[in-house]
Design a protein around this motif. Sequence first.
Motif, PDB file in Angstrom:
ATOM      1  N   ARG A   2      42.509 -67.092  59.693  1.00  0.00           N
ATOM      2  CA  ARG A   2      43.747 -66.851  58.947  1.00  0.00           C
ATOM      3  C   ARG A   2      44.291 -68.171  58.406  1.00  0.00           C
ATOM      4  O   ARG A   2      44.413 -69.140  59.127  1.00  0.00           O
ATOM      5  CB  ARG A   2      44.775 -66.180  59.854  1.00  0.00           C
ATOM      6  CG  ARG A   2      46.086 -65.873  59.128  1.00  0.00           C
ATOM      7  CD  ARG A   2      46.958 -64.932  59.917  1.00  0.00           C
ATOM      8  NE  ARG A   2      46.516 -63.556  59.808  1.00  0.00           N
ATOM      9  CZ  ARG A   2      46.802 -62.758  58.773  1.00  0.00           C
ATOM     10  NH1 ARG A   2      47.510 -63.207  57.765  1.00  0.00           N
ATOM     11  NH2 ARG A   2      46.384 -61.514  58.764  1.00  0.00           N
ATOM     12  N   TRP A  73      47.094 -60.294  54.277  1.00  0.00           N
ATOM     13  CA  TRP A  73      45.798 -60.873  53.955  1.00  0.00           C
ATOM     14  C   TRP A  73      45.578 -62.137  54.777  1.00  0.00           C
ATOM     15  O   TRP A  73      46.480 -62.959  54.916  1.00  0.00           O
ATOM     16  CB  TRP A  73      45.725 -61.209  52.463  1.00  0.00           C
ATOM     17  CG  TRP A  73      46.277 -60.091  51.643  1.00  0.00           C
ATOM     18  CD1 TRP A  73      45.663 -58.912  51.331  1.00  0.00           C
ATOM     19  CD2 TRP A  73      47.582 -60.029  51.064  1.00  0.00           C
ATOM     20  NE1 TRP A  73      46.514 -58.118  50.597  1.00  0.00           N
ATOM     21  CE2 TRP A  73      47.704 -58.781  50.423  1.00  0.00           C
ATOM     22  CE3 TRP A  73      48.677 -60.893  51.040  1.00  0.00           C
ATOM     23  CZ2 TRP A  73      48.842 -58.382  49.745  1.00  0.00           C
ATOM     24  CZ3 TRP A  73      49.818 -60.499  50.380  1.00  0.00           C
ATOM     25  CH2 TRP A  73      49.896 -59.257  49.729  1.00  0.00           C
ATOM     26  N   THR A  75      43.334 -64.541  54.028  1.00  0.00           N
ATOM     27  CA  THR A  75      42.946 -65.680  53.187  1.00  0.00           C
ATOM     28  C   THR A  75      43.382 -65.456  51.738  1.00  0.00           C
ATOM     29  O   THR A  75      43.667 -64.315  51.331  1.00  0.00           O
ATOM     30  CB  THR A  75      41.412 -65.883  53.193  1.00  0.00           C
ATOM     31  OG1 THR A  75      40.802 -64.733  52.571  1.00  0.00           O
ATOM     32  CG2 THR A  75      40.871 -66.074  54.609  1.00  0.00           C
ATOM     33  N   ASP A  76      43.356 -66.536  50.974  1.00  0.00           N
ATOM     34  CA  ASP A  76      43.632 -66.445  49.539  1.00  0.00           C
ATOM     35  C   ASP A  76      42.668 -65.457  48.881  1.00  0.00           C
ATOM     36  O   ASP A  76      43.072 -64.632  48.061  1.00  0.00           O
ATOM     37  CB  ASP A  76      43.450 -67.809  48.866  1.00  0.00           C
ATOM     38  CG  ASP A  76      44.435 -68.866  49.309  1.00  0.00           C
ATOM     39  OD1 ASP A  76      45.389 -68.549  50.050  1.00  0.00           O
ATOM     40  OD2 ASP A  76      44.246 -70.035  48.912  1.00  0.00           O
ATOM     41  N   LEU A  77      41.391 -65.557  49.238  1.00  0.00           N
ATOM     42  CA  LEU A  77      40.376 -64.707  48.625  1.00  0.00           C
ATOM     43  C   LEU A  77      40.609 -63.231  48.944  1.00  0.00           C
ATOM     44  O   LEU A  77      40.479 -62.375  48.076  1.00  0.00           O
ATOM     45  CB  LEU A  77      38.974 -65.143  49.066  1.00  0.00           C
ATOM     46  CG  LEU A  77      37.803 -64.390  48.442  1.00  0.00           C
ATOM     47  CD1 LEU A  77      37.846 -64.452  46.914  1.00  0.00           C
ATOM     48  CD2 LEU A  77      36.485 -64.944  48.973  1.00  0.00           C
ATOM     49  N   GLU A  78      40.987 -62.930  50.161  1.00  0.00           N
ATOM     50  CA  GLU A  78      41.269 -61.547  50.541  1.00  0.00           C
ATOM     51  C   GLU A  78      42.436 -60.992  49.719  1.00  0.00           C
ATOM     52  O   GLU A  78      42.397 -59.860  49.231  1.00  0.00           O
ATOM     53  CB  GLU A  78      41.585 -61.493  52.034  1.00  0.00           C
ATOM     54  CG  GLU A  78      41.584 -60.122  52.633  1.00  0.00           C
ATOM     55  CD  GLU A  78      41.829 -60.166  54.125  1.00  0.00           C
ATOM     56  OE1 GLU A  78      42.839 -59.560  54.558  1.00  0.00           O
ATOM     57  OE2 GLU A  78      41.038 -60.793  54.852  1.00  0.00           O
ATOM     58  N   CYS A  79      43.471 -61.794  49.524  1.00  0.00           N
ATOM     59  CA  CYS A  79      44.616 -61.394  48.712  1.00  0.00           C
ATOM     60  C   CYS A  79      44.192 -61.205  47.256  1.00  0.00           C
ATOM     61  O   CYS A  79      44.560 -60.223  46.609  1.00  0.00           O
ATOM     62  CB  CYS A  79      45.724 -62.433  48.820  1.00  0.00           C
ATOM     63  SG  CYS A  79      47.190 -62.055  47.834  1.00  0.00           S
ATOM     64  N   ARG A  81      41.256 -60.480  46.063  1.00  0.00           N
ATOM     65  CA  ARG A  81      40.446 -59.260  45.943  1.00  0.00           C
ATOM     66  C   ARG A  81      41.335 -58.014  45.888  1.00  0.00           C
ATOM     67  O   ARG A  81      41.139 -57.143  45.051  1.00  0.00           O
ATOM     68  CB  ARG A  81      39.499 -59.133  47.137  1.00  0.00           C
ATOM     69  CG  ARG A  81      38.331 -60.067  47.112  1.00  0.00           C
ATOM     70  CD  ARG A  81      37.551 -59.956  48.412  1.00  0.00           C
ATOM     71  NE  ARG A  81      36.413 -60.847  48.425  1.00  0.00           N
ATOM     72  CZ  ARG A  81      35.917 -61.376  49.530  1.00  0.00           C
ATOM     73  NH1 ARG A  81      36.446 -61.109  50.721  1.00  0.00           N
ATOM     74  NH2 ARG A  81      34.868 -62.180  49.452  1.00  0.00           N
ATOM     75  N   ALA A  82      42.295 -57.934  46.795  1.00  0.00           N
ATOM     76  CA  ALA A  82      43.178 -56.770  46.844  1.00  0.00           C
ATOM     77  C   ALA A  82      43.964 -56.631  45.546  1.00  0.00           C
ATOM     78  O   ALA A  82      44.076 -55.528  44.986  1.00  0.00           O
ATOM     79  CB  ALA A  82      44.122 -56.876  48.040  1.00  0.00           C
ATOM     80  N   GLU A 118      33.181 -61.621  42.131  1.00  0.00           N
ATOM     81  CA  GLU A 118      33.751 -62.964  42.263  1.00  0.00           C
ATOM     82  C   GLU A 118      32.788 -63.987  41.683  1.00  0.00           C
ATOM     83  O   GLU A 118      31.586 -63.840  41.807  1.00  0.00           O
ATOM     84  CB  GLU A 118      33.987 -63.275  43.738  1.00  0.00           C
ATOM     85  CG  GLU A 118      34.943 -62.324  44.373  1.00  0.00           C
ATOM     86  CD  GLU A 118      34.696 -62.128  45.855  1.00  0.00           C
ATOM     87  OE1 GLU A 118      34.039 -62.990  46.479  1.00  0.00           O
ATOM     88  OE2 GLU A 118      35.150 -61.115  46.393  1.00  0.00           O
TER      89      GLU A 118
END
Length: 127
Positions: A2, A73, A75-79, A81-82, A118
């Motif tokens: 996280r 989220w 991580t930045d990437l998880e956010c 993606r969502a 991505e």
Amino acid sequence: MRQPDIEIYLKEEFLEELGTWLEQQVGRLDLGPWSGTTRRGTLHGDAAIPLMIVRKAAGKWASIWFESDRTPWATDLECARALAHGLNREVRCSIGGWEEQHGEADADRWYKVTVAGEEEFTWALKP
């Protein structure tokens, strides 16, 4: 792992869509007035999450910074993606947590995230 905060970038013309999506996904969004190019607020979900939006942070791209490790989220990437899937828009985020002591080598490495996938790219955010 996280991240301590989340920062993503979205084209400015989609900021209203961002607010609507955040409320649908997380909870009530309270935003203060614009102060120049900056607007602060709080997202109320399982926790109160301070956020800051900075217009023209990178050309036509606005920075959205969630100032908390208690976002939905990790991580930045998880956010990214969502949000990309939620709005069907391109979202950008850094490759990973970057800190000044790590040097400049990775500072310009970013992800472009869309519903199609991505892609890593170099985004020189220098003025």
